[in-house]
Design a protein around this motif. Structure first.
Motif, PDB file in Angstrom:
ATOM      1  N   ALA A 124       0.732  -1.262  -0.148  1.00 56.40           N
ATOM      2  CA  ALA A 124       0.141  -0.025   0.098  1.00 56.40           C
ATOM      3  C   ALA A 124       0.875   1.314   0.033  1.00 56.40           C
ATOM      4  O   ALA A 124       0.374   2.362  -0.066  1.00 56.40           O
ATOM      5  CB  ALA A 124      -0.858   0.041   1.171  1.00 56.40           C
ATOM      6  N   ASP A 125       2.175   1.181  -0.051  1.00 57.77           N
ATOM      7  CA  ASP A 125       2.874   2.346   0.191  1.00 57.77           C
ATOM      8  C   ASP A 125       3.196   3.181  -1.112  1.00 57.77           C
ATOM      9  O   ASP A 125       3.607   2.439  -2.171  1.00 57.77           O
ATOM     10  CB  ASP A 125       4.488   1.981   0.483  1.00 57.77           C
ATOM     11  N   ARG A 126       2.485   4.131  -1.348  1.00 56.76           N
ATOM     12  CA  ARG A 126       2.493   4.909  -2.499  1.00 56.76           C
ATOM     13  C   ARG A 126       2.980   6.316  -2.394  1.00 56.76           C
ATOM     14  O   ARG A 126       3.181   7.244  -3.393  1.00 56.76           O
ATOM     15  CB  ARG A 126       1.054   5.656  -2.843  1.00 56.76           C
ATOM     16  N   GLY A 127       4.210   6.123  -1.477  1.00 57.16           N
ATOM     17  CA  GLY A 127       5.181   7.426  -1.256  1.00 57.16           C
ATOM     18  C   GLY A 127       6.172   7.858  -2.502  1.00 57.16           C
ATOM     19  O   GLY A 127       6.330   8.898  -2.956  1.00 57.16           O
ATOM     20  N   VAL A 128       6.368   6.953  -3.426  1.00 56.94           N
ATOM     21  CA  VAL A 128       7.341   7.084  -4.495  1.00 56.94           C
ATOM     22  C   VAL A 128       6.411   6.500  -5.766  1.00 56.94           C
ATOM     23  O   VAL A 128       6.488   7.235  -6.684  1.00 56.94           O
ATOM     24  CB  VAL A 128       8.502   6.229  -4.302  1.00 56.94           C
ATOM     25  N   ALA A 129       5.927   5.542  -5.586  1.00 61.85           N
ATOM     26  CA  ALA A 129       5.155   4.747  -6.872  1.00 61.85           C
ATOM     27  C   ALA A 129       3.651   5.061  -6.543  1.00 61.85           C
ATOM     28  O   ALA A 129       2.983   4.677  -5.776  1.00 61.85           O
ATOM     29  CB  ALA A 129       5.302   3.403  -7.067  1.00 61.85           C
ATOM     30  N   PRO A 130       2.992   5.718  -7.495  1.00 64.60           N
ATOM     31  CA  PRO A 130       1.750   6.053  -7.383  1.00 64.60           C
ATOM     32  C   PRO A 130       0.796   4.747  -7.148  1.00 64.60           C
ATOM     33  O   PRO A 130      -0.418   4.893  -6.602  1.00 64.60           O
ATOM     34  CB  PRO A 130       0.996   6.863  -8.457  1.00 64.60           C
ATOM     35  N   ALA A 131       1.070   3.659  -7.773  1.00 64.50           N
ATOM     36  CA  ALA A 131       0.281   2.566  -7.845  1.00 64.50           C
ATOM     37  C   ALA A 131       0.541   1.663  -6.540  1.00 64.50           C
ATOM     38  O   ALA A 131       0.037   0.482  -6.247  1.00 64.50           O
ATOM     39  CB  ALA A 131       0.257   1.717  -9.180  1.00 64.50           C
ATOM     40  N   GLY A 132       1.775   2.011  -5.753  1.00 54.93           N
ATOM     41  CA  GLY A 132       2.060   1.152  -4.740  1.00 54.93           C
ATOM     42  C   GLY A 132       2.758  -0.081  -5.114  1.00 54.93           C
ATOM     43  O   GLY A 132       3.360  -0.269  -6.491  1.00 54.93           O
ATOM     44  N   TYR A 133       2.860  -0.998  -4.483  1.00 56.20           N
ATOM     45  CA  TYR A 133       3.642  -2.336  -4.985  1.00 56.20           C
ATOM     46  C   TYR A 133       2.647  -3.648  -4.630  1.00 56.20           C
ATOM     47  O   TYR A 133       3.014  -4.483  -4.017  1.00 56.20           O
ATOM     48  CB  TYR A 133       4.753  -2.605  -4.248  1.00 56.20           C
ATOM     49  N   PRO A 134       1.533  -3.629  -5.518  1.00 62.44           N
ATOM     50  CA  PRO A 134       0.496  -4.845  -5.271  1.00 62.44           C
ATOM     51  C   PRO A 134       1.021  -6.173  -5.317  1.00 62.44           C
ATOM     52  O   PRO A 134       0.558  -7.209  -4.633  1.00 62.44           O
ATOM     53  CB  PRO A 134      -0.507  -4.526  -5.999  1.00 62.44           C
ATOM     54  N   ASP A 135       2.156  -6.335  -6.092  1.00 65.81           N
ATOM     55  CA  ASP A 135       2.707  -7.930  -6.297  1.00 65.81           C
ATOM     56  C   ASP A 135       3.875  -8.027  -5.251  1.00 65.81           C
ATOM     57  O   ASP A 135       4.495  -9.125  -5.242  1.00 65.81           O
ATOM     58  CB  ASP A 135       3.254  -7.930  -7.497  1.00 65.81           C
ATOM     59  N   PHE A 136       4.090  -7.105  -4.286  1.00 66.23           N
ATOM     60  CA  PHE A 136       5.000  -7.462  -3.305  1.00 66.23           C
ATOM     61  C   PHE A 136       4.847  -8.385  -2.651  1.00 66.23           C
ATOM     62  O   PHE A 136       3.669  -8.833  -2.149  1.00 66.23           O
ATOM     63  CB  PHE A 136       5.458  -6.261  -2.377  1.00 66.23           C
ATOM     64  N   ALA A 137       6.029  -9.601  -2.326  1.00 62.72           N
ATOM     65  CA  ALA A 137       6.012 -10.521  -1.387  1.00 62.72           C
ATOM     66  C   ALA A 137       7.450 -10.556  -1.012  1.00 62.72           C
ATOM     67  O   ALA A 137       8.567 -10.368  -1.694  1.00 62.72           O
ATOM     68  CB  ALA A 137       5.739 -11.767  -2.185  1.00 62.72           C
ATOM     69  N   ILE A 138       7.763 -11.244   0.147  1.00 58.16           N
ATOM     70  CA  ILE A 138       9.024 -11.713   0.609  1.00 58.16           C
ATOM     71  C   ILE A 138       9.458 -12.964  -0.039  1.00 58.16           C
ATOM     72  O   ILE A 138       8.992 -13.935  -0.080  1.00 58.16           O
ATOM     73  CB  ILE A 138       9.015 -11.999   2.214  1.00 58.16           C
ATOM     74  N   ARG A 139      10.779 -12.894  -0.479  1.00 53.96           N
ATOM     75  CA  ARG A 139      11.439 -13.927  -1.099  1.00 53.96           C
ATOM     76  C   ARG A 139      12.698 -14.324  -0.170  1.00 53.96           C
ATOM     77  O   ARG A 139      13.566 -13.610   0.053  1.00 53.96           O
ATOM     78  CB  ARG A 139      11.673 -13.611  -2.660  1.00 53.96           C
ATOM     79  N   PRO A 140      13.178 -15.794  -0.366  1.00 57.78           N
ATOM     80  CA  PRO A 140      12.090 -16.879  -0.655  1.00 57.78           C
ATOM     81  C   PRO A 140      11.017 -16.933   0.042  1.00 57.78           C
ATOM     82  O   PRO A 140      10.988 -16.588   1.437  1.00 57.78           O
ATOM     83  CB  PRO A 140      13.057 -17.852  -0.576  1.00 57.78           C
ATOM     84  N   ALA A 141       9.929 -17.539  -0.468  1.00 59.39           N
ATOM     85  CA  ALA A 141       8.921 -17.955   0.139  1.00 59.39           C
ATOM     86  C   ALA A 141       8.792 -18.890   1.238  1.00 59.39           C
ATOM     87  O   ALA A 141       9.889 -19.337   1.700  1.00 59.39           O
ATOM     88  CB  ALA A 141       7.607 -18.337  -0.824  1.00 59.39           C
ATOM     89  N   GLY A 142       7.878 -18.716   2.199  1.00 64.00           N
ATOM     90  CA  GLY A 142       7.989 -19.776   3.385  1.00 64.00           C
ATOM     91  C   GLY A 142       7.939 -18.975   4.738  1.00 64.00           C
ATOM     92  O   GLY A 142       8.587 -17.831   4.524  1.00 64.00           O
ATOM     93  N   HIS A 143       7.823 -19.471   5.821  1.00 66.74           N
ATOM     94  CA  HIS A 143       7.670 -18.681   7.084  1.00 66.74           C
ATOM     95  C   HIS A 143       9.018 -19.075   7.649  1.00 66.74           C
ATOM     96  O   HIS A 143       9.544 -20.265   7.770  1.00 66.74           O
ATOM     97  CB  HIS A 143       6.399 -19.026   8.059  1.00 66.74           C
ATOM     98  N   ARG A 144       9.686 -17.867   8.259  1.00 67.18           N
ATOM     99  CA  ARG A 144      10.805 -18.125   9.146  1.00 67.18           C
ATOM    100  C   ARG A 144      10.605 -17.525  10.338  1.00 67.18           C
ATOM    101  O   ARG A 144       9.666 -16.665  10.245  1.00 67.18           O
ATOM    102  CB  ARG A 144      12.075 -17.703   8.392  1.00 67.18           C
ATOM    103  N   PRO A 145      11.480 -17.693  11.481  1.00 67.31           N
ATOM    104  CA  PRO A 145      11.311 -16.798  12.771  1.00 67.31           C
ATOM    105  C   PRO A 145      11.479 -15.227  12.440  1.00 67.31           C
ATOM    106  O   PRO A 145      10.823 -14.733  12.893  1.00 67.31           O
ATOM    107  CB  PRO A 145      12.444 -17.406  13.668  1.00 67.31           C
ATOM    108  N   ALA A 146      12.152 -14.949  11.571  1.00 66.55           N
ATOM    109  CA  ALA A 146      12.334 -13.554  11.254  1.00 66.55           C
ATOM    110  C   ALA A 146      12.850 -13.262   9.715  1.00 66.55           C
ATOM    111  O   ALA A 146      13.596 -14.298   9.229  1.00 66.55           O
ATOM    112  CB  ALA A 146      13.227 -12.876  12.238  1.00 66.55           C
TER     113      ALA A 146
END
Length: 248
Positions: A124-146
């Motif tokens: 939802a961050d539109r500070g620089v890009a008006p459209a935000g970053y709707p496809d943003f994801a953490i990579r590599p995928a999967g859950h880790r402690p941090a």
């Protein structure tokens, strides 16, 4: 008989003169060669010392960029918006003053419990890009402690955006943990091979940032630093470009 003796003495004298001349010539040649070698070595040593000093100075200048980034965060309580970061990097004039730098970035530290909220905030961050970053994801995928996620990048590099620097990289994780605990800058150590625009070697410098009141001091103990840790700022720079610029 007398004539023969005189001829023999003349021949011996001539032979001795030739031998002496050859020995003297050889001596002069060796001496001249030694002098040239000494002079060449001296010039090489001077050039090597000068090159080392220039490279050392260039690395210190690039390290100062990282310190400046860390100071920006510390002056703002450990939190800087994407727009603030973008404008700060613009004022550095990276292309002009630091031509070897290929990336200026901030990697945010995120606990797994805050993962979903973090991803939603970046999208939802539109500070620089008006459209935000709707496809943003953490990579590599999967859950880790941090996670330590590349969140701000100048220039914006879609291929790097969202990468968890410590995900699946235990050596990097240990290096960053030591930097966090010591409150010091750390280098990537091993050169990174970058494929584009041409294949070359690069290095990274990173420095931890902490969530502390604006103007406050970095905690002096390890436990305090771990509790206040907010992530790290860093740069990536081309080794060939750094050497070329320093040697001009």
């Amino acid at each position: 008989d007398i004539a023969m003796r005189k001829s023999g003495r003349t021949a011996a004298s001539w032979a001795g003169g030739v031998t002496l001349a050859l020995l003297a010539g050889a001596g002069l040649y060796v001496g001249a060669t030694h002098a040239v070698a000494v002079d060449a070595q001296a010039r090489f040593d001077h050039l090597a010392r000068t090159a080392c000093q220039q490279l050392d100075g260039a690395v210190h200048e690039y390290a100062d960029v990282v310190r400046g980034l860390a100071a920006l965060f510390q002056a703002n309580g450990g939190s800087v918006s994407r727009l603030q970061f973008h404008r700060y990097v613009e004022t550095l004039g990276v292309a002009r003053h630091y031509p070897a730098i290929e990336s200026v970035n901030y990697a945010q530290y995120v606990d797994d419990g805050a993962r979903d909220a973090f991803v939603a905030s970046v999208r939802a961050d539109r500070g620089v890009a008006p459209a935000g970053y709707p496809d943003f994801a953490i990579r590599p995928a999967g859950h880790r402690p941090a996670y330590t996620v590349l969140t701000y990048l100048e220039p914006h590099l879609p291929g790097k955006f969202g990468i968890d620097l410590t995900g699946g990289a235990p050596v990097v994780a240990r290096t960053m943990d030591r930097a966090r605990d010591r409150g010091r800058m750390a280098a990537s150590g091993k050169p990174i091979v970058v494929e584009r625009p041409v294949r070359h070697s690069a290095l990274g410098l990173r420095m931890p940032v902490y969530r502390i009141p604006a103007g406050g001091a970095v905690p002096r103990d390890v436990e305090g630093r771990r509790a206040a840790y907010g992530g790290s700022v860093g740069i990536g720079f081309s080794i060939p470009a750094l050497v070329h610029d320093a040697m001009r």
